[in-house]
Design a protein around this motif. Structure first.
Motif, PDB file in Angstrom:
ATOM      1  N   VAL A 331      45.887  26.484 -31.423  1.00  0.00           N
ATOM      2  CA  VAL A 331      45.524  27.790 -31.959  1.00  0.00           C
ATOM      3  C   VAL A 331      44.611  27.556 -33.158  1.00  0.00           C
ATOM      4  CG1 VAL A 331      46.361  29.894 -33.070  1.00  0.00           C
ATOM      5  CG2 VAL A 331      47.699  28.839 -31.232  1.00  0.00           C
ATOM      6  N   ALA A 378      48.208  36.108 -29.291  1.00  0.00           N
ATOM      7  CA  ALA A 378      48.520  36.469 -27.907  1.00  0.00           C
ATOM      8  C   ALA A 378      47.490  37.410 -27.305  1.00  0.00           C
ATOM      9  CB  ALA A 378      49.908  37.103 -27.840  1.00  0.00           C
ATOM     10  N   ALA A 393      48.878  31.866 -23.789  1.00  0.00           N
ATOM     11  CA  ALA A 393      50.068  31.922 -24.643  1.00  0.00           C
ATOM     12  C   ALA A 393      51.193  32.699 -23.974  1.00  0.00           C
ATOM     13  CB  ALA A 393      49.719  32.568 -25.986  1.00  0.00           C
ATOM     14  N   VAL A 473      50.617  27.337 -24.957  1.00  0.00           N
ATOM     15  CA  VAL A 473      50.908  27.820 -26.307  1.00  0.00           C
ATOM     16  C   VAL A 473      52.128  28.721 -26.240  1.00  0.00           C
ATOM     17  CG1 VAL A 473      50.064  29.165 -28.271  1.00  0.00           C
ATOM     18  CG2 VAL A 473      48.483  27.695 -27.004  1.00  0.00           C
ATOM     19  N   LEU A 475      54.588  31.191 -28.516  1.00  0.00           N
ATOM     20  CA  LEU A 475      54.692  31.966 -29.752  1.00  0.00           C
ATOM     21  C   LEU A 475      56.076  32.592 -29.804  1.00  0.00           C
ATOM     22  CD1 LEU A 475      51.270  33.816 -29.332  1.00  0.00           C
ATOM     23  CD2 LEU A 475      51.665  31.673 -30.562  1.00  0.00           C
TER      24      LEU A 475
END
Length: 532
Positions: A331, A378, A393, A473, A475
């Motif tokens: 990121v 996102a 993500a 990714v 989150l």
């Protein structure tokens, strides 16, 4: 608010077939109606003249049967159109709101009202008003054309009086439109206030303010009731005015036909046809006026929904949070600024953040914008300035979504993992024993938003689902907010394990997780720090 907006067919392609079917059946019904008038007049003339009635009676029976079949088809196609147009419009709205950034979505209360009760009112609009609109556009033209061929004098009377009906309908319809818009705003206000009261009821009870809300809800409900009654009064006024105009117009045709029959300047067949066709020219327009009032809410909801769907999702100069490549593990934020819609204060200003492979924790006081950063990464929000670049993500929010299905459905949302992998994911978050003890194990049904599971269990189900995702990714927003010490330790171990092959960005207040992180970003100081 238009009677029919062509944008509906463009934004909801699934609505095209039922709407076209309604239109085709309406045209056929108009042709059958005019033909029936000719057949009925021929039967009466044959009886009066004493000639054989077999042929005209056969045509009349066949046409009546055709009209019955077309009426059945009209009811079926109208009912289907109502259901399919409603479903297509609601699906298009939800898909649109999922695609656009959060700042371009409507207020949650207004959105819930529009997608729920608002779209539900579209069904009578599509099932009753659209068929009436087609008949109102086709049948009067066919009836007037037949009258021009049969009796030009009666056709002239109809041609001069027929425009009065849509003119009066438009005048009263304009007032109805204004009243409907006021009623719609009152309904949205009522729905939004009621939702806010329900959400804040524990707080209101705690501070002894719950009883006060009874008066406020009653006041808002009264405003909605008064707006509804004004709309109903206009509907009755419109129906009475259209009925009076149509009755007077048909009476004029009947009087002229009777006078000419008396003086012998018109034959019986022509007079019968004129008297039979004249009401058919006025009746569809009267029906359009009546159905418009019944479907006014639906027309208003269609207009609002189409405005939502045709609004550009991203401005031409707005930077978008798009990934560099789908498989990029990392990121990168540069100079990111963000303000909530309608707010003058920027929650983020000049934020730089790098989160490569490994575990990155994000800390800061409440309101510093930690959750907003995750939503920007996102792609759920669009930065006001700066750039956001990230790989594909998977976001786990503080209130993770669980579908109203089984435990297996909740775990497989976004993946097609076999049961063995589901159990392994549950084991990682310490939930395997609990699920194994459920009555139907993985097939145990969940209620809406995971009703039946505690907040901590819902969070762990969402983390188990995230571990099954292939997104590079991950989150996570406050994953241990509702967990005790052992549960939090299991989640920390899972995040560390996932960070070995992914970029994991976690919002947390737990010092234990900060100690395990490879990178620590504090929004309070806007600087990256090494873990202690």
């Amino acid at each position: 608010m238009r009677p029919f907006d062509p944008r509906l067919l463009a934004v909801a392609p699934a609505a095209r077939r039922p709407v076209v079917a309604v239109a085709v059946v309406g045209v056929l019904q108009g042709v059958a109606t005019v033909a029936t008038a000719f057949a009925l007049a021929a039967v009466v003339v044959a009886v009066v003249d004493g000639t054989p009635v077999g042929a005209p009676a056969g045509w009349l029976v066949a046409l009546l049967g055709a009209r019955s079949a077309l009426g059945w088809a009209a009811e079926r196609s109208a009912a289907r159109a109502g259901v399919e147009v409603t479903a297509a419009l609601r699906r298009a709205l939800l898909e649109h709101w999922l695609r656009v950034p959060a700042e371009r979505r409507p207020d949650p209360d207004r959105g819930a009202t529009l997608a729920g009760q608002g779209v539900a009112t579209v069904e009578p609009y599509a099932a009753r008003f659209l068929p009436a609109l087609v008949a109102g556009a086709v049948v009067p033209v066919l009836a007037l054309a037949a009258l021009v061929w049969v009796d030009p004098v009666s056709a002239l009377v109809v041609a001069l009086t027929l425009p009065l009906l849509p003119a009066f309908a438009a005048l009263i319809g304009a007032a109805t439109r204004d009243e409907t818009q006021r009623r719609w705003r009152a309904l949205s206000s009522l729905a939004g206030h009621f939702t806010d009261v329900v959400r804040g009821l524990p707080t209101l009870v705690g501070y002894g303010r719950a009883e006060r809300q009874v008066e406020v809800v009653a006041e808002v409900s009264g405003a909605h009731r008064r707006a509804t009654m004004r709309t109903l009064r206009l509907a009755f006024l419109s129906s009475a005015a259209l009925e009076l105009l149509a009755s007077i117009s048909v009476a004029i045709v009947a009087v002229t036909v009777g006078l000419r029959l008396t003086h012998g300047t018109l034959d019986l067949g022509t007079g019968l046809l004129a008297i039979l066709l004249a009401p058919e020219a006025y009746w569809p327009i009267r029906r359009v006026g009546a159905e418009f009032h019944a479907a006014a809410d639906g027309a208003e909801a269609v207009a609002d929904a189409l405005d939502e769907l045709t609004t550009p999702s991203v401005g031409a100069t707005t930077p978008a949070a798009t990934p560099t490549t789908a498989d990029a593990i990392g990121v990168r934020l540069r100079g990111v600024e963000y303000s909530y819609p309608g707010a003058s204060v920027r929650v983020l200003r000049g934020l730089d953040l790098d989160a490569g492979p490994g575990l990155t924790v994000l800390t800061g006081p409440s309101g510093a914008g930690k959750s907003t950063v995750l939503e920007l990464v996102a792609g759920l929000r669009t930065p006001g300035a700066g750039t956001v670049r990230a790989g594909r993500a998977h976001l786990v929010t503080q209130r993770p979504f669980l579908p109203a299905g089984t435990v297996r459905d909740a775990l497989r949302l976004g993946n097609d993992a076999p049961d063995a992998d589901l159990w392994a994911a549950l084991r990682r978050v310490g939930l395997d024993g609990f699920v194994a003890g459920l009555p139907a194990v993985l097939d145990t049904p969940l209620g809406d938003e995971g009703v039946g599971f505690s907040a901590g269990q819902r969070a762990r189900v969402a983390l188990a689902r995230a571990s099954l995702s292939t997104a590079p990714v991950l989150l996570v927003d406050e994953p241990t907010a509702h967990l005790d010490g052992p549960g939090a330790a299991a989640v920390h171990d899972l995040l560390v394990e996932l960070a070995e092959r992914r970029a994991v960005l976690v919002v947390t207040h737990r010092p234990e997780l900060v100690a395990l992180a490879d990178r620590h970003v504090s929004l309070d100081h806007r600087a990256a720090q090494a873990p202690a």
